[in-house]
Design an enzyme around this catalytic site. Structure first.
Site, PDB file in Angstrom:
ATOM      1  N   CYS A 127      34.873  49.229  34.861  1.00  0.00           N
ATOM      2  CA  CYS A 127      35.264  47.959  34.271  1.00  0.00           C
ATOM      3  C   CYS A 127      34.427  47.730  33.013  1.00  0.00           C
ATOM      4  CB  CYS A 127      35.050  46.826  35.268  1.00  0.00           C
ATOM      5  SG  CYS A 127      35.315  45.165  34.587  1.00  0.00           S
ATOM      6  N   CYS A 130      31.876  44.580  33.697  1.00  0.00           N
ATOM      7  CA  CYS A 130      30.744  44.602  34.631  1.00  0.00           C
ATOM      8  C   CYS A 130      30.326  46.003  35.074  1.00  0.00           C
ATOM      9  CB  CYS A 130      31.061  43.750  35.857  1.00  0.00           C
ATOM     10  SG  CYS A 130      32.272  44.491  36.983  1.00  0.00           S
ATOM     11  N   CYS A 175      39.585  43.380  38.346  1.00  0.00           N
ATOM     12  CA  CYS A 175      38.356  43.953  38.896  1.00  0.00           C
ATOM     13  C   CYS A 175      37.932  43.160  40.118  1.00  0.00           C
ATOM     14  CB  CYS A 175      37.262  43.928  37.826  1.00  0.00           C
ATOM     15  SG  CYS A 175      35.631  44.421  38.409  1.00  0.00           S
ATOM     16  N   CYS A 178      34.325  41.238  39.117  1.00  0.00           N
ATOM     17  CA  CYS A 178      34.185  40.148  38.148  1.00  0.00           C
ATOM     18  C   CYS A 178      35.502  39.460  37.813  1.00  0.00           C
ATOM     19  CB  CYS A 178      33.518  40.653  36.878  1.00  0.00           C
ATOM     20  SG  CYS A 178      34.539  41.798  35.899  1.00  0.00           S
ATOM     21  N   CYS A 200      48.997  50.738  35.308  1.00  0.00           N
ATOM     22  CA  CYS A 200      49.058  50.625  33.851  1.00  0.00           C
ATOM     23  C   CYS A 200      47.903  49.728  33.404  1.00  0.00           C
ATOM     24  CB  CYS A 200      50.403  50.038  33.450  1.00  0.00           C
ATOM     25  SG  CYS A 200      50.686  49.950  31.683  1.00  0.00           S
TER      26      CYS A 200
END
Length: 214
Positions: A127, A130, A175, A178, A200
């Protein structure tokens, strides 16, 4: 076996950033594991060097393997850093990242950094907000859709949300650490992958760690 330190130690991220931690923790694989016996000992306070010296007599590959299986501190640290206000996110993300990650925008097709990056046996996509590991690089495939495509996420890395925007019903993925927007999941499109799913994902929502393995 998991080694736990009780001390204050400064770590260096793979992207050059630094942080100092004062607590008990197990070294995660997202930090550099120094390969030499003397330098690892140098990082530790003298009061505990003598207690853990026998452990470092193990071969270095064994130490690295133990570190790779020790992720409790990384999880705690990233969850703590993910609890941010919009103003805090704006301070650390670029305007383009903030638009996609925090405001659920969409990157223009075919222009993203990782759109045409090939799959590889080594590497993890994290991510961008984070650094939580999201996808193994070997689950990426070419879908010709204009955005990076993956057929499977790392377990528990994502949260799926029903999205009814734009007159469609889709599965949004964020995510799990976060809540940053990543993209959408599409199923049953006929791609010859193990899951027949296409995750995607916006390139701007990702950060490739090319040396990581999970």
């Amino acid at each position: 076996m998991t080694l736990t330190y009780y001390s204050r130690i400064s770590y260096e991220f793979s992207d050059g950033n630094h942080c100092s931690i004062s607590s008990s923790f197990t070294p995660p694989s997202h930090y550099k594991i120094y390969s030499t016996y003397s330098f690892v000992l140098f990082l530790l306070p003298s009061s505990i060097r003598f207690m853990i010296r026998p452990f470092f007599n193990l071969h270095q590959p064994r130490f690295t393997q133990i570190a790779k299986t020790s992720r409790s501190f990384f999880t705690t640290y990233t969850r703590a850093m993910s609890k941010k206000s919009d103003s805090e996110w704006r301070a650390i993300l670029s305007p383009e990242q903030f638009k996609v990650l925090r405001e659920k925008g969409t990157e223009a097709p075919y222009v993203g950094k990782y759109t045409n990056t090939p799959a590889s046996e080594k590497g993890v996509y994290e991510c961008a907000a984070c650094l939580l590991p999201l996808y193994k690089a070997n689950t990426k495939f070419h879908s010709n859709c204009g955005w990076p495509a993956f057929y499977e996420a790392i377990p528990d890395a994502l949260r799926v949300i029903r999205d009814t925007s734009h007159g469609m019903v889709r599965e949004e993925i964020v995510c799990n650490n976060c809540d940053s927007h990543l993209g959408h999941i599409f199923k049953g499109e006929g791609y010859k992958t193990p899951t027949d799913e296409r995750h995607c994902v916006n390139s701007i929502s990702l950060k490739l760690n090319p040396d990581e393995t999970i």
